[in-house]
Design a protein around this motif. Sequence first.
Motif, PDB file in Angstrom:
ATOM      1  N   THR A 119       0.858  -1.180   0.000  1.00 36.25           N
ATOM      2  CA  THR A 119       0.000   0.000   0.000  1.00 36.25           C
ATOM      3  C   THR A 119       0.894   1.230   0.000  1.00 36.25           C
ATOM      4  O   THR A 119       1.792   1.358   0.827  1.00 36.25           O
ATOM      5  N   LYS A 120       0.648   2.115  -0.959  1.00 35.99           N
ATOM      6  CA  LYS A 120       1.447   3.338  -1.075  1.00 35.99           C
ATOM      7  C   LYS A 120       1.225   4.210   0.161  1.00 35.99           C
ATOM      8  O   LYS A 120       0.087   4.539   0.480  1.00 35.99           O
ATOM      9  N   PRO A 121       2.300   4.595   0.813  1.00 31.55           N
ATOM     10  CA  PRO A 121       2.136   5.503   1.952  1.00 31.55           C
ATOM     11  C   PRO A 121       1.875   6.929   1.467  1.00 31.55           C
ATOM     12  O   PRO A 121       2.253   7.296   0.356  1.00 31.55           O
ATOM     13  N   VAL A 122       1.259   7.705   2.301  1.00 28.52           N
ATOM     14  CA  VAL A 122       0.958   9.096   1.972  1.00 28.52           C
ATOM     15  C   VAL A 122       2.215   9.968   2.091  1.00 28.52           C
ATOM     16  O   VAL A 122       2.444  10.861   1.278  1.00 28.52           O
ATOM     17  N   GLU A 123       3.037   9.694   3.096  1.00 26.35           N
ATOM     18  CA  GLU A 123       4.234  10.504   3.348  1.00 26.35           C
ATOM     19  C   GLU A 123       5.327  10.194   2.321  1.00 26.35           C
ATOM     20  O   GLU A 123       5.667   9.033   2.107  1.00 26.35           O
ATOM     21  N   SER A 124       5.887  11.235   1.705  1.00 30.90           N
ATOM     22  CA  SER A 124       6.884  11.034   0.658  1.00 30.90           C
ATOM     23  C   SER A 124       8.156  10.357   1.187  1.00 30.90           C
ATOM     24  O   SER A 124       8.771   9.562   0.483  1.00 30.90           O
ATOM     25  N   GLU A 125       8.543  10.641   2.427  1.00 31.88           N
ATOM     26  CA  GLU A 125       9.744  10.005   2.987  1.00 31.88           C
ATOM     27  C   GLU A 125       9.547   8.495   3.119  1.00 31.88           C
ATOM     28  O   GLU A 125      10.440   7.712   2.822  1.00 31.88           O
ATOM     29  N   ARG A 126       8.380   8.090   3.567  1.00 34.75           N
ATOM     30  CA  ARG A 126       8.075   6.653   3.708  1.00 34.75           C
ATOM     31  C   ARG A 126       7.990   5.992   2.335  1.00 34.75           C
ATOM     32  O   ARG A 126       8.449   4.877   2.136  1.00 34.75           O
ATOM     33  N   PHE A 127       7.419   6.709   1.367  1.00 33.06           N
ATOM     34  CA  PHE A 127       7.323   6.210   0.003  1.00 33.06           C
ATOM     35  C   PHE A 127       8.728   5.958  -0.552  1.00 33.06           C
ATOM     36  O   PHE A 127       9.002   4.904  -1.128  1.00 33.06           O
ATOM     37  N   THR A 128       9.618   6.915  -0.353  1.00 33.33           N
ATOM     38  CA  THR A 128      11.002   6.784  -0.812  1.00 33.33           C
ATOM     39  C   THR A 128      11.688   5.610  -0.127  1.00 33.33           C
ATOM     40  O   THR A 128      12.405   4.833  -0.768  1.00 33.33           O
ATOM     41  N   GLU A 129      11.468   5.450   1.161  1.00 29.74           N
ATOM     42  CA  GLU A 129      12.048   4.341   1.910  1.00 29.74           C
ATOM     43  C   GLU A 129      11.587   2.993   1.345  1.00 29.74           C
ATOM     44  O   GLU A 129      12.387   2.067   1.167  1.00 29.74           O
ATOM     45  N   ILE A 130      10.309   2.873   1.046  1.00 28.31           N
ATOM     46  CA  ILE A 130       9.773   1.635   0.486  1.00 28.31           C
ATOM     47  C   ILE A 130      10.381   1.353  -0.883  1.00 28.31           C
ATOM     48  O   ILE A 130      10.787   0.218  -1.173  1.00 28.31           O
ATOM     49  N   MET A 131      10.495   2.371  -1.716  1.00 29.87           N
ATOM     50  CA  MET A 131      11.089   2.172  -3.046  1.00 29.87           C
ATOM     51  C   MET A 131      12.547   1.728  -2.930  1.00 29.87           C
ATOM     52  O   MET A 131      12.995   0.864  -3.682  1.00 29.87           O
ATOM     53  N   ARG A 132      13.269   2.279  -1.996  1.00 29.06           N
ATOM     54  CA  ARG A 132      14.665   1.863  -1.803  1.00 29.06           C
ATOM     55  C   ARG A 132      14.748   0.414  -1.321  1.00 29.06           C
ATOM     56  O   ARG A 132      15.634  -0.335  -1.713  1.00 29.06           O
ATOM     57  N   LYS A 133      13.816   0.010  -0.475  1.00 29.08           N
ATOM     58  CA  LYS A 133      13.799  -1.381   0.000  1.00 29.08           C
ATOM     59  C   LYS A 133      13.469  -2.346  -1.133  1.00 29.08           C
ATOM     60  O   LYS A 133      14.054  -3.425  -1.225  1.00 29.08           O
ATOM     61  N   ILE A 134      12.537  -1.960  -1.987  1.00 34.20           N
ATOM     62  CA  ILE A 134      12.224  -2.784  -3.163  1.00 34.20           C
ATOM     63  C   ILE A 134      13.472  -2.907  -4.028  1.00 34.20           C
ATOM     64  O   ILE A 134      13.842  -4.002  -4.461  1.00 34.20           O
ATOM     65  N   ASP A 135      14.121  -1.788  -4.270  1.00 33.42           N
ATOM     66  CA  ASP A 135      15.342  -1.770  -5.077  1.00 33.42           C
ATOM     67  C   ASP A 135      16.406  -2.690  -4.468  1.00 33.42           C
ATOM     68  O   ASP A 135      16.985  -3.526  -5.151  1.00 33.42           O
ATOM     69  N   THR A 136      16.637  -2.552  -3.186  1.00 30.90           N
ATOM     70  CA  THR A 136      17.647  -3.377  -2.521  1.00 30.90           C
ATOM     71  C   THR A 136      17.281  -4.856  -2.584  1.00 30.90           C
ATOM     72  O   THR A 136      18.105  -5.696  -2.950  1.00 30.90           O
ATOM     73  N   PHE A 137      16.051  -5.183  -2.249  1.00 27.26           N
ATOM     74  CA  PHE A 137      15.638  -6.584  -2.213  1.00 27.26           C
ATOM     75  C   PHE A 137      15.703  -7.221  -3.599  1.00 27.26           C
ATOM     76  O   PHE A 137      16.314  -8.272  -3.783  1.00 27.26           O
ATOM     77  N   TYR A 138      15.084  -6.589  -4.581  1.00 25.63           N
ATOM     78  CA  TYR A 138      15.007  -7.204  -5.900  1.00 25.63           C
ATOM     79  C   TYR A 138      16.289  -7.101  -6.710  1.00 25.63           C
ATOM     80  O   TYR A 138      16.484  -7.868  -7.655  1.00 25.63           O
ATOM     81  N   LEU A 139      17.184  -6.177  -6.376  1.00 25.01           N
ATOM     82  CA  LEU A 139      18.414  -6.054  -7.152  1.00 25.01           C
ATOM     83  C   LEU A 139      19.651  -6.546  -6.407  1.00 25.01           C
ATOM     84  O   LEU A 139      20.722  -6.621  -6.993  1.00 25.01           O
ATOM     85  N   SER A 140      19.509  -6.905  -5.144  1.00 25.40           N
ATOM     86  CA  SER A 140      20.663  -7.400  -4.392  1.00 25.40           C
ATOM     87  C   SER A 140      20.443  -8.780  -3.790  1.00 25.40           C
ATOM     88  O   SER A 140      21.385  -9.538  -3.626  1.00 25.40           O
ATOM     89  N   VAL A 141      19.214  -9.098  -3.442  1.00 30.11           N
ATOM     90  CA  VAL A 141      18.940 -10.343  -2.738  1.00 30.11           C
ATOM     91  C   VAL A 141      18.335 -11.394  -3.670  1.00 30.11           C
ATOM     92  O   VAL A 141      18.790 -12.534  -3.721  1.00 30.11           O
ATOM     93  N   VAL A 142      17.326 -11.018  -4.406  1.00 33.11           N
ATOM     94  CA  VAL A 142      16.560 -11.946  -5.239  1.00 33.11           C
ATOM     95  C   VAL A 142      17.303 -12.243  -6.544  1.00 33.11           C
ATOM     96  O   VAL A 142      17.907 -11.358  -7.137  1.00 33.11           O
ATOM     97  N   LYS A 143      17.245 -13.484  -6.957  1.00 36.96           N
ATOM     98  CA  LYS A 143      17.756 -13.869  -8.283  1.00 36.96           C
ATOM     99  C   LYS A 143      16.581 -13.777  -9.238  1.00 36.96           C
ATOM    100  O   LYS A 143      15.577 -14.496  -9.093  1.00 36.96           O
ATOM    101  N   LEU A 144      16.656 -12.854 -10.186  1.00 34.58           N
ATOM    102  CA  LEU A 144      15.580 -12.634 -11.152  1.00 34.58           C
ATOM    103  C   LEU A 144      15.781 -13.522 -12.370  1.00 34.58           C
ATOM    104  O   LEU A 144      16.920 -13.822 -12.755  1.00 34.58           O
ATOM    105  N   PRO A 145      14.677 -13.924 -13.026  1.00 33.84           N
ATOM    106  CA  PRO A 145      14.822 -14.734 -14.256  1.00 33.84           C
ATOM    107  C   PRO A 145      15.422 -13.899 -15.375  1.00 33.84           C
ATOM    108  O   PRO A 145      15.202 -12.696 -15.451  1.00 33.84           O
ATOM    109  N   ARG A 146      16.196 -14.562 -16.198  1.00 32.64           N
ATOM    110  CA  ARG A 146      16.786 -13.862 -17.350  1.00 32.64           C
ATOM    111  C   ARG A 146      15.719 -13.573 -18.394  1.00 32.64           C
ATOM    112  O   ARG A 146      14.731 -14.288 -18.503  1.00 32.64           O
ATOM    113  N   ALA A 147      15.986 -12.534 -19.183  1.00 37.30           N
ATOM    114  CA  ALA A 147      15.079 -12.207 -20.281  1.00 37.30           C
ATOM    115  C   ALA A 147      15.113 -13.327 -21.300  1.00 37.30           C
ATOM    116  O   ALA A 147      16.127 -13.979 -21.483  1.00 37.30           O
ATOM    117  N   GLY A 148      13.991 -13.504 -21.966  1.00 36.95           N
ATOM    118  CA  GLY A 148      14.003 -14.519 -23.014  1.00 36.95           C
ATOM    119  C   GLY A 148      12.805 -15.237 -23.076  1.00 36.95           C
ATOM    120  O   GLY A 148      11.866 -15.550 -23.371  1.00 36.95           O
TER     121      GLY A 148
END
Length: 148
Positions: A119-148
């Motif tokens: 759920t999108k938070p109303v506060e911009s700081e919290r929104f930014t924090e969530i986006m950074r966590k998504i970025d960290t999790f999906y680009l550093s922790v999770v192995k994503l499937p290759r394109a194709g």
Amino acid sequence: MYSSVTAPVDVLLVEDDPADTLLMQEALATRPGRHRLHVVRDGVEAMDFLLCGGSYSSAPRPALILLDLNLPHMDGYAVLAELKADEHLRSIPVIVLTSSKAETDVVRSYASHASAYITKPVESERFTEIMRKIDTFYLSVVKLPRAG
């Protein structure tokens, strides 16, 4: 053990609210070189992008999709249904980012094979924090499937 992405990852943002789009772009811009953010404003555009139709004939296959539910022309549920029915696209993780806190939307999103519901938070700081966590999790922790 964590693995980090070496090449930029294509991320598709499906969002019709310019203010939310700007917040996401600003939050992700703090991590340059990790992703290429592609933005479409409705579900029809999203499917054109994913299927390389119309003006998106050379669109890359995204490694991750950030999807709003409340979209014009074709809502997020319809996008999820089409995406998950396509054998070439169904493995792409989809994070639902919506203003809805309704339990029925949460249940329906997961039943439609969303990878996460936020759920999108109303506060911009919290929104930014969530986006950074998504970025960290999906680009550093999770192995994503290759394109194709």
